[in-house]
Each structure stands twice: as C-alpha cells, then as structure tokens.
Scaffold this motif. Structure first.
Motif, PDB file in Angstrom:
ATOM      1  N   ASP A  45       7.435  -3.885  10.373  1.00 20.08           N
ATOM      2  CA  ASP A  45       8.468  -3.097   9.702  1.00 20.08           C
ATOM      3  C   ASP A  45       9.750  -3.288  10.531  1.00 20.08           C
ATOM      4  N   GLU A  69       4.545   6.294  23.705  1.00 21.71           N
ATOM      5  CA  GLU A  69       3.510   5.572  22.957  1.00 21.71           C
ATOM      6  C   GLU A  69       2.774   4.595  23.884  1.00 21.71           C
ATOM      7  N   ARG A 105       0.800  -1.220   0.000  1.00 22.30           N
ATOM      8  CA  ARG A 105       0.000   0.000   0.000  1.00 22.30           C
ATOM      9  C   ARG A 105       0.838   1.278   0.000  1.00 22.30           C
ATOM     10  N   LEU A 160      21.000   5.691  14.136  1.00 23.16           N
ATOM     11  CA  LEU A 160      20.722   5.525  12.703  1.00 23.16           C
ATOM     12  C   LEU A 160      19.222   5.682  12.570  1.00 23.16           C
ATOM     13  N   THR A 161      18.784   6.279  11.475  1.00 20.58           N
ATOM     14  CA  THR A 161      17.335   6.275  11.256  1.00 20.58           C
ATOM     15  C   THR A 161      17.042   6.249   9.769  1.00 20.58           C
ATOM     16  N   HIS A 170       0.526  -4.807  15.844  1.00 18.38           N
ATOM     17  CA  HIS A 170       0.727  -5.707  17.002  1.00 18.38           C
ATOM     18  C   HIS A 170      -0.654  -5.898  17.590  1.00 18.38           C
ATOM     19  N   MET A 176       9.853   6.640   7.552  1.00 21.93           N
ATOM     20  CA  MET A 176       8.736   5.717   7.738  1.00 21.93           C
ATOM     21  C   MET A 176       7.852   5.721   6.494  1.00 21.93           C
ATOM     22  N   ALA A 216      14.852   4.940  20.476  1.00 11.64           N
ATOM     23  CA  ALA A 216      14.172   6.160  20.945  1.00 11.64           C
ATOM     24  C   ALA A 216      13.269   5.769  22.124  1.00 11.64           C
ATOM     25  N   ASN A 259       8.357  -2.009  18.919  1.00  9.64           N
ATOM     26  CA  ASN A 259       7.322  -2.914  19.420  1.00  9.64           C
ATOM     27  C   ASN A 259       7.885  -3.907  20.429  1.00  9.64           C
ATOM     28  N   VAL A 311       5.706   9.528  16.631  1.00 12.25           N
ATOM     29  CA  VAL A 311       5.618   8.561  15.535  1.00 12.25           C
ATOM     30  C   VAL A 311       4.212   8.386  14.961  1.00 12.25           C
TER      31      VAL A 311
HETATM   32  N1  THF Z   1       4.098   2.403   9.782  1.00  7.06           N
HETATM   33  C1  THF Z   1       5.255   1.911   9.295  1.00  7.06           C
HETATM   34  N2  THF Z   1       5.538   2.047   7.995  1.00  7.06           N
HETATM   35  N3  THF Z   1       6.145   1.304  10.102  1.00  7.06           N
HETATM   36  C2  THF Z   1       5.907   1.147  11.419  1.00  7.06           C
HETATM   37  O1  THF Z   1       6.752   0.561  12.124  1.00  7.06           O
HETATM   38  C3  THF Z   1       4.710   1.643  11.968  1.00  7.06           C
HETATM   39  N4  THF Z   1       4.377   1.501  13.301  1.00  7.06           N
HETATM   40  C4  THF Z   1       3.477   2.498  13.874  1.00  7.06           C
HETATM   41  C5  THF Z   1       2.452   2.830  12.922  1.00  7.06           C
HETATM   42  N5  THF Z   1       2.694   2.827  11.608  1.00  7.06           N
HETATM   43  C6  THF Z   1       3.829   2.289  11.105  1.00  7.06           C
HETATM   44  C7  THF Z   1       4.255   3.729  14.188  1.00  7.06           C
HETATM   45  N6  THF Z   1       5.464   3.404  14.855  1.00  7.06           N
HETATM   46  C8  THF Z   1       9.100   5.198  13.993  1.00  7.06           C
HETATM   47  C9  THF Z   1       8.969   4.315  15.056  1.00  7.06           C
HETATM   48  C10 THF Z   1       7.762   3.693  15.315  1.00  7.06           C
HETATM   49  C11 THF Z   1       6.683   3.959  14.509  1.00  7.06           C
HETATM   50  C12 THF Z   1       6.808   4.802  13.431  1.00  7.06           C
HETATM   51  C13 THF Z   1       8.019   5.441  13.178  1.00  7.06           C
HETATM   52  C14 THF Z   1      10.352   5.934  13.736  1.00  7.06           C
HETATM   53  O2  THF Z   1      10.447   6.714  12.816  1.00  7.06           O
HETATM   54  N7  THF Z   1      11.369   5.761  14.533  1.00  7.06           N
HETATM   55  C15 THF Z   1      12.599   6.484  14.404  1.00  7.06           C
HETATM   56  C16 THF Z   1      12.608   7.764  15.220  1.00  7.06           C
HETATM   57  C17 THF Z   1      11.784   7.706  16.448  1.00  7.06           C
HETATM   58  C18 THF Z   1      11.825   8.966  17.288  1.00  7.06           C
HETATM   59  O3  THF Z   1      12.853   9.665  17.283  1.00  7.06           O
HETATM   60  O4  THF Z   1      10.841   9.221  17.991  1.00  7.06           O
HETATM   61  C19 THF Z   1      13.726   5.574  14.831  1.00  7.06           C
HETATM   62  O5  THF Z   1      14.833   5.802  14.330  1.00  7.06           O
HETATM   63  O6  THF Z   1      13.485   4.664  15.618  1.00  7.06           O
HETATM   64  C20 THF Z   1       4.747   0.366  14.074  1.00  7.06           C
HETATM   65  O7  THF Z   1       4.187   0.191  15.307  1.00  7.06           O
END
Ligand code: THF
Length: 324
Positions: free
Chosen positions: A218, A59, A21, A318-319, A194, A322, A52, A226, A80
């Motif tokens: 992911d 969350e 998607r 590292l990042t 989850h 999303m 993080a 998670n 996030v």
């Molecule tokens: N969508 C996608 N594409 N992947 C996911 O893992 C995901 N989730 C949640 C809902 N939709 C999703 C959102 N959770 C990050 C971490 C968790 C997420 C979404 C994004 C993220 O960007 N983490 C970065 C920075 C975090 C920060 O600084 O706050 C990192 O480097 O970890 C899965 O539950």
C-alpha cells in the motif's frame, strides 16, 4: 526521498485499476524496486509528509518481541494493528481468533517463534537424535498410515539464527528470514505483506545490506512505514554484529495506490523532498565492532526510546484511511 515520488508517478502513469478484498479500488503495477545507499542517501524516512516514526518503531519492537496482540502494539506506541485485529469481518469470524485485539501468529511470531514440526519414523534414531540436538523436542508418538512415528516440535527463532550466521559465516547467501508460513495462513488476521528479509554482509568492508521482498504494498500508508522499519532493523542488526548498513533494496510484487489515497499522494508530488534524516541508535545498544562481545539478547531488550531521528525535516502531515 525522490525514489518514493518516482514510484508514485510510475504507478499513476502505467498502473491499471484493480478490485481487491477491501472493496476500495487500487491503481496497481506488478513489480517495482527501490534501492538506497544508506551511507550516501541517509535514512529512508518520507519527507513529503510527516512519518509516524514512533509508531514505526513501536511496530518493529512489537515484532522483535513476537507480539500477537494489537493491545501490545498500542502499549509500544503503535495503533496501526487495531483495525486488522478488531474490524476485519473475516478475522472476527475466524475460529482461531482468541478475543479482542488478537491478531494470530503475525510477523513477529514467525520471525522469532516459527512453529516447526517433524514427523519422523520411530525407528530412525539417528534422525531423531539429530533433530533433538537442533532443539526439537519429542511431542508425542503417533501412528501415521500404519507406521509408528515420532512428532517433534521447535519454535525457530529465524532472526536470531540470522545474527548467529552473520557472526559465524558472513559469506553465507542463506541469511534470511521468512514471514510466509503457509501452514498458518488460515489462523492469522493478515498474511504477511513484507515477507522475505535477506541480509548480505560483506566481511571485507564490514558493511551489511538488506534485500526485502514485499508481496503487496500500500504505497500511500504501508511503503513509508515498511521502508523505515526495515532500515531501522538493518541498523540494529549491524550494531549487534559489527557491520555498517550499506545497501537497502526494496522489492515490491503488487505495488498499489488506493483510490482514497490519490489526493494525499498527488499533494506529495507537488512537494520538494527534504534531505534525509539520520537514524541514531542509543549508546545503550552494544556495538559489537567496539566490544567484540556478541549480545543477540538485545533483540528483545530494545525500547522505543533507543531510536531517534536526527535532522528530520518534513512537509506538513498528511494522512488517509487504511483499507481493511
Ligand atoms: N493494510 C493496509 N490496507 N495497508 C497497509 O499498509 C497495511 N500494513 C499493515 C497491515 N495492514 C495493512 C499495517 N500498517 C498505517 C500505517 C501502517 C499500517 C497501517 C496503517 C497508517 O494509518 N498510518 C498513518 C498514521 C499512523 C500513525 O499515526 O500511527 C500515516 O499517516 O502514516 C502495512 O504494513
């Protein structure tokens, strides 16, 4: 956390490329499992990059408070959810979205306030009385296919029910909560990833384990989050019910790596994991094993400052983006 790197390697070695998607391709495998002995292995925080942690805990607390707004998550230190609330075009055009930052009835709403309805025959007094005893209230009288019916409603606090059962009936194999509410999938920014949490207490050893099922994960961004979040939840549940966390088993349905996360993950494969840190819960949170007093209302009282990581050593941050 060697197990994470093994999962990354397995996906790279045996996965297949898939469309999805988001428009960003993934390399995916159907089915994976990670298992941690939380007493021997420590807290499952990723060490080959910086976790993080504050965001993870923000969350979790948002979920415990049944939050449905990205603004509330931000106020708890977690950004996030912003993209899912405000950038996903399917959701932006969804009639159930109430405005900026609204996410709909995501995780926490289902965990703490699962909307439950019963449509009972108006002449079934015993059924209606039983439902009312369980907290359902009559919302209205309706006529359905020519029959007189009564509609009853209750917001089910599945997580609270789990804690109650751990206290009262720890041998139960039904101590679980579910995030996949079929009736709400059309009214939500993102159907739960989850989605099934099962607690398995052992009344003899006073240890408690958690099995978690994730339909779609992911690996680059979601898995580290998670893993840490569910392990932290298990620690909270153990504290409030008098059990020590033991096994944490993490099942994944579609385990995937987004194409634009490959560099981040390949870099992590070159790094040697550090020893795991320890999760410390503040003394403010009552320990049932010490007080003998059951205080489940602490599920709503927790603050981000109640959680900290001790001895957290990690490689350079590292990042990656999303996929929305
Ligand atoms: N969508 C996608 N594409 N992947 C996911 O893992 C995901 N989730 C949640 C809902 N939709 C999703 C959102 N959770 C990050 C971490 C968790 C997420 C979404 C994004 C993220 O960007 N983490 C970065 C920075 C975090 C920060 O600084 O706050 C990192 O480097 O970890 C899965 O539950």
């Amino acid at each position: 956390m060697k197990q994470y790197l093994d999962l990354v390697q397995t996906v790279l070695d045996t996965g297949t490329w898939q469309e999805n998607r988001t428009g960003i391709r993934t390399i995916s495998i159907p089915g994976a499992m990670l298992r941690f002995d939380l007493q021997k292995d420590g807290f499952p925080a990723i060490t080959t990059k910086r976790l993080a942690f504050k965001s993870v805990i923000g969350e979790l607390i948002g979920f415990l408070r049944a939050t449905r707004s990205a603004a509330d998550f931000r106020a708890l230190g977690c950004k996030v959810w912003d993209q899912n609330a405000n950038e996903n075009t399917d959701w932006l055009n969804n009639p159930y979205r109430t405005g900026p930052d609204d996410l709909g009835p995501v995780y926490g709403v289902q965990w703490r306030q699962w909307p439950a309805y019963k449509l009972l025959d108006a002449d079934q007094q015993a059924q209606i009385a039983d439902a009312q005893k369980r907290g359902f209230r009559v919302v209205s009288a309706v006529s359905d296919e020519g029959k007189d019916k009564v509609l009853l409603y209750k917001a089910i606090d599945q997580l609270r029910d789990c804690l109650d059962t751990i206290i009262k009936n720890p041998g139960s194999r039904r101590i679980l909560f579910h995030g996949w509410n079929c009736a709400d999938l059309d009214a939500i920014a993102l159907p739960a990833c989850h989605l099934l949490y099962q607690f398995i207490p052992n009344a003899t050893t006073r240890e408690i384990s958690l099995c978690l099922y994730i339909r779609s994960n992911d690996i680059g961004l979601g898995t580290p989050f998670n893993l840490a979040e569910a392990a932290a939840l298990l620690h909270v549940v153990g504290r409030l019910t008098g059990y020590t966390p033991k096994w944490f088993t993490y099942f994944i349905g579609d385990a995937h790596i987004y194409e634009n996360h490959l560099d981040m993950l390949k870099e992590q494969l070159t790094r040697e994991p550090h020893p795991a840190p320890k999760l410390v819960l503040s003394d403010r949170i009552p320990d049932y094993a010490v007080t003998g007093k059951y205080e489940p209302e602490w599920l709503e009282k927790l603050e981000p400052s109640d959680f900290s990581l001790e001895n957290y050593q990690h490689h350079a941050p590292l990042t990656a983006p999303m996929a929305v």
